[in-house]
Design a protein around this motif. Structure first.
Motif, PDB file in Angstrom:
ATOM      1  N   TRP A 230     -17.051  31.183  30.733  1.00 53.59           N
ATOM      2  CA  TRP A 230     -16.898  29.741  30.560  1.00 53.59           C
ATOM      3  C   TRP A 230     -15.505  29.442  30.006  1.00 53.59           C
ATOM      4  O   TRP A 230     -15.087  30.025  29.022  1.00 53.59           O
ATOM      5  N   ALA A 231     -14.812  28.521  30.648  1.00 52.86           N
ATOM      6  CA  ALA A 231     -13.451  28.186  30.237  1.00 52.86           C
ATOM      7  C   ALA A 231     -13.453  27.505  28.874  1.00 52.86           C
ATOM      8  O   ALA A 231     -14.369  26.762  28.527  1.00 52.86           O
ATOM      9  N   GLY A 232     -12.401  27.764  28.098  1.00 51.97           N
ATOM     10  CA  GLY A 232     -12.232  27.094  26.824  1.00 51.97           C
ATOM     11  C   GLY A 232     -12.975  27.724  25.665  1.00 51.97           C
ATOM     12  O   GLY A 232     -12.991  27.174  24.560  1.00 51.97           O
ATOM     13  N   ILE A 233     -13.611  28.870  25.887  1.00 51.14           N
ATOM     14  CA  ILE A 233     -14.333  29.565  24.822  1.00 51.14           C
ATOM     15  C   ILE A 233     -13.415  30.604  24.177  1.00 51.14           C
ATOM     16  O   ILE A 233     -12.737  31.366  24.862  1.00 51.14           O
ATOM     17  N   SER A 234     -13.398  30.655  22.859  1.00 54.56           N
ATOM     18  CA  SER A 234     -12.578  31.632  22.147  1.00 54.56           C
ATOM     19  C   SER A 234     -13.332  32.959  22.061  1.00 54.56           C
ATOM     20  O   SER A 234     -14.152  33.167  21.161  1.00 54.56           O
ATOM     21  N   TRP A 235     -13.040  33.857  22.986  1.00 53.67           N
ATOM     22  CA  TRP A 235     -13.717  35.154  22.963  1.00 53.67           C
ATOM     23  C   TRP A 235     -13.320  35.950  21.727  1.00 53.67           C
ATOM     24  O   TRP A 235     -14.102  36.760  21.218  1.00 53.67           O
ATOM     25  N   GLN A 236     -12.110  35.711  21.221  1.00 48.93           N
ATOM     26  CA  GLN A 236     -11.676  36.426  20.023  1.00 48.93           C
ATOM     27  C   GLN A 236     -12.572  36.108  18.829  1.00 48.93           C
ATOM     28  O   GLN A 236     -12.943  36.997  18.052  1.00 48.93           O
ATOM     29  N   ALA A 237     -12.925  34.812  18.668  1.00 56.54           N
ATOM     30  CA  ALA A 237     -13.794  34.423  17.555  1.00 56.54           C
ATOM     31  C   ALA A 237     -15.176  35.035  17.705  1.00 56.54           C
ATOM     32  O   ALA A 237     -15.776  35.502  16.726  1.00 56.54           O
ATOM     33  N   HIS A 238     -15.692  35.059  18.939  1.00 58.96           N
ATOM     34  CA  HIS A 238     -17.025  35.602  19.162  1.00 58.96           C
ATOM     35  C   HIS A 238     -17.068  37.101  18.902  1.00 58.96           C
ATOM     36  O   HIS A 238     -17.974  37.596  18.222  1.00 58.96           O
ATOM     37  N   ILE A 239     -16.095  37.826  19.433  1.00 59.23           N
ATOM     38  CA  ILE A 239     -16.083  39.281  19.248  1.00 59.23           C
ATOM     39  C   ILE A 239     -15.794  39.636  17.793  1.00 59.23           C
ATOM     40  O   ILE A 239     -16.431  40.531  17.212  1.00 59.23           O
ATOM     41  N   GLY A 240     -14.852  38.941  17.177  1.00 58.03           N
ATOM     42  CA  GLY A 240     -14.551  39.214  15.775  1.00 58.03           C
ATOM     43  C   GLY A 240     -15.742  38.962  14.874  1.00 58.03           C
ATOM     44  O   GLY A 240     -16.039  39.746  13.965  1.00 58.03           O
ATOM     45  N   GLY A 241     -16.450  37.857  15.122  1.00 59.25           N
ATOM     46  CA  GLY A 241     -17.644  37.553  14.334  1.00 59.25           C
ATOM     47  C   GLY A 241     -18.754  38.557  14.569  1.00 59.25           C
ATOM     48  O   GLY A 241     -19.427  38.993  13.620  1.00 59.25           O
ATOM     49  N   LEU A 242     -18.948  38.935  15.827  1.00 57.63           N
ATOM     50  CA  LEU A 242     -19.999  39.898  16.175  1.00 57.63           C
ATOM     51  C   LEU A 242     -19.780  41.233  15.482  1.00 57.63           C
ATOM     52  O   LEU A 242     -20.700  41.792  14.865  1.00 57.63           O
ATOM     53  N   VAL A 243     -18.567  41.759  15.563  1.00 54.24           N
ATOM     54  CA  VAL A 243     -18.273  43.062  14.963  1.00 54.24           C
ATOM     55  C   VAL A 243     -18.386  42.990  13.442  1.00 54.24           C
ATOM     56  O   VAL A 243     -18.981  43.873  12.797  1.00 54.24           O
ATOM     57  N   THR A 244     -17.840  41.928  12.845  1.00 52.64           N
ATOM     58  CA  THR A 244     -17.909  41.787  11.392  1.00 52.64           C
ATOM     59  C   THR A 244     -19.353  41.688  10.918  1.00 52.64           C
ATOM     60  O   THR A 244     -19.762  42.369   9.969  1.00 52.64           O
ATOM     61  N   GLY A 245     -20.151  40.843  11.572  1.00 60.49           N
ATOM     62  CA  GLY A 245     -21.539  40.686  11.173  1.00 60.49           C
ATOM     63  C   GLY A 245     -22.339  41.969  11.304  1.00 60.49           C
ATOM     64  O   GLY A 245     -23.154  42.303  10.433  1.00 60.49           O
ATOM     65  N   ALA A 246     -22.100  42.711  12.387  1.00 61.83           N
ATOM     66  CA  ALA A 246     -22.831  43.957  12.596  1.00 61.83           C
ATOM     67  C   ALA A 246     -22.471  44.981  11.521  1.00 61.83           C
ATOM     68  O   ALA A 246     -23.355  45.678  10.986  1.00 61.83           O
ATOM     69  N   LEU A 247     -21.190  45.087  11.169  1.00 62.69           N
ATOM     70  CA  LEU A 247     -20.771  46.066  10.165  1.00 62.69           C
ATOM     71  C   LEU A 247     -21.298  45.707   8.774  1.00 62.69           C
ATOM     72  O   LEU A 247     -21.747  46.579   8.025  1.00 62.69           O
ATOM     73  N   VAL A 248     -21.245  44.423   8.425  1.00 57.42           N
ATOM     74  CA  VAL A 248     -21.803  44.013   7.137  1.00 57.42           C
ATOM     75  C   VAL A 248     -23.303  44.293   7.105  1.00 57.42           C
ATOM     76  O   VAL A 248     -23.842  44.767   6.090  1.00 57.42           O
ATOM     77  N   ALA A 249     -23.989  44.031   8.213  1.00 54.64           N
ATOM     78  CA  ALA A 249     -25.430  44.253   8.270  1.00 54.64           C
ATOM     79  C   ALA A 249     -25.785  45.727   8.154  1.00 54.64           C
ATOM     80  O   ALA A 249     -26.817  46.078   7.569  1.00 54.64           O
ATOM     81  N   VAL A 250     -24.957  46.603   8.695  1.00 50.28           N
ATOM     82  CA  VAL A 250     -25.210  48.044   8.560  1.00 50.28           C
ATOM     83  C   VAL A 250     -25.229  48.430   7.084  1.00 50.28           C
ATOM     84  O   VAL A 250     -26.111  49.172   6.620  1.00 50.28           O
ATOM     85  N   GLY A 251     -24.263  47.918   6.322  1.00 44.16           N
ATOM     86  CA  GLY A 251     -24.252  48.204   4.893  1.00 44.16           C
ATOM     87  C   GLY A 251     -25.457  47.647   4.179  1.00 44.16           C
ATOM     88  O   GLY A 251     -25.995  48.269   3.252  1.00 44.16           O
ATOM     89  N   MET A 252     -25.922  46.474   4.594  1.00 44.96           N
ATOM     90  CA  MET A 252     -27.072  45.853   3.942  1.00 44.96           C
ATOM     91  C   MET A 252     -28.388  46.499   4.359  1.00 44.96           C
ATOM     92  O   MET A 252     -29.315  46.617   3.561  1.00 44.96           O
ATOM     93  N   ALA A 253     -28.479  46.914   5.619  1.00 47.47           N
ATOM     94  CA  ALA A 253     -29.742  47.448   6.132  1.00 47.47           C
ATOM     95  C   ALA A 253     -29.979  48.899   5.743  1.00 47.47           C
ATOM     96  O   ALA A 253     -31.120  49.308   5.503  1.00 47.47           O
ATOM     97  N   TYR A 254     -28.922  49.692   5.679  1.00 51.26           N
ATOM     98  CA  TYR A 254     -29.081  51.129   5.486  1.00 51.26           C
ATOM     99  C   TYR A 254     -28.666  51.605   4.096  1.00 51.26           C
ATOM    100  O   TYR A 254     -28.605  52.809   3.847  1.00 51.26           O
ATOM    101  N   ALA A 255     -28.384  50.674   3.197  1.00 54.90           N
ATOM    102  CA  ALA A 255     -28.033  51.073   1.835  1.00 54.90           C
ATOM    103  C   ALA A 255     -29.221  51.759   1.168  1.00 54.90           C
ATOM    104  O   ALA A 255     -30.343  51.243   1.206  1.00 54.90           O
TER     105      ALA A 255
END
Length: 288
Positions: A230-255
């Motif tokens: 879809w035109a006009g979508i910031s893929w950088q924001a989506h990918i950056g948010g996805l990776v950040t959220g997943a990494l933070v969740a790994v620390g929270m889920a597997y601590a």
């Protein structure tokens, strides 16, 4: 040949495919205790009762169980709607000024002067303010529905503080990648980066709790396809948010439970440091 069958830790003669969602020890039907999320073994049930007596009931991630487990999600939706309605109520000229002042921009100029994150530390607020800014009705409608569907259950799983930290770090991570990879004079806005972080965290916790992964993976794949097609979508924001959220969740889920707070907040602090470093690198690229 050796016997590779998984057996109940309390009844070694019984094979099983179920594990305790807290300690991951294999448990047979006799040892399974229904919990709000998955099954617990008898020892974890006793530990949870002692913990609840000492500190109050806790979520799977160790957060406090709140009376309204969706309160933060409601507040976030309310803030996004309030900013959207303010921009609409101010009209074209003043509304556009608010958008210019809040949007994520690397460096740009208009008739009033130059602005953007690269122009000084006093402009870094845009990484946060842009997360609550929307201009189009379809944009805020889609984002707020996604926030409610994905965020509300996750808030109940994490607790308010951990959930809010996850949301904000995901949005900041998306914004940092935008600054690093996107055109510096383009304006980026919306909660999509934070919401993609919630998608990543949901996948991590579903894996941790041994839930069926296909529904969330299909939903995530559809959203990623929408991001790139879809035109006009910031893929950088989506990918950056996805990776950040997943990494933070790994620390929270597997601590590990005995060092849970240290690992969880250490992971969050490390991700914040990464966001700051990426933002600094982006500023250096723009100004260099």
């Amino acid at each position: 040949m050796t016997d590779q069958a998984v057996r109940c830790y309390r009844h070694p003669d019984r094979e099983t495919g179920i594990r305790c969602s807290r300690c991951e020890r294999p448990i047979c039907p006799e040892c399974m205790v229904n919990a709000s999320v998955g099954f617990h073994c008898p020892e974890c049930v006793r530990d949870a009762r002692r913990e609840a007596q000492a500190t109050g009931p806790r979520t799977v991630a160790g957060g406090s169980v709140a009376g309204d487990p969706r309160l933060v999600t409601k507040i976030l939706i309310g803030l996004n709607l309030a900013v959207f309605l303010l921009v609409q109520a101010l009209g074209d000229r003043l509304g556009d000024r608010v958008v210019t002042d809040l949007a994520l921009v690397g460096a740009a100029c208009d008739r009033s002067g130059c602005f953007g994150v690269a122009l000084g530390a006093d402009q870094w607020y845009r990484l946060l303010s842009s997360m609550f800014l929307h201009q189009e009705l379809w944009h805020i409608g889609f984002n707020m529905l996604s926030l409610w569907w994905i965020g509300a259950p996750l808030e109940g799983l994490l607790g308010r503080t951990r959930y809010l930290v996850l949301y904000l770090l995901s949005g900041l991570g998306g914004g940092a990648l935008v600054l690093l990879l996107a055109a510096p004079n383009g304006a980026t806005l919306g909660a999509s980066g934070a919401i993609f972080g919630l998608f990543g965290a949901t996948a991590v916790f579903m894996r941790r709790l041994r839930y069926e992964m296909r529904p969330v993976l299909i939903l995530l794949a559809l959203n990623l396809a929408f991001t790139f097609l879809w035109a006009g979508i910031s893929w950088q924001a989506h990918i950056g948010g996805l990776v950040t959220g997943a990494l933070v969740a790994v620390g929270m889920a597997y601590a590990p439970r005995e060092r849970r707070a240290l690992v969880q907040w250490g992971t969050a602090a490390a991700m914040l440091l990464v966001v700051l470093v990426v933002t600094w690198a982006a500023v250096s690229r723009i100004t260099g």
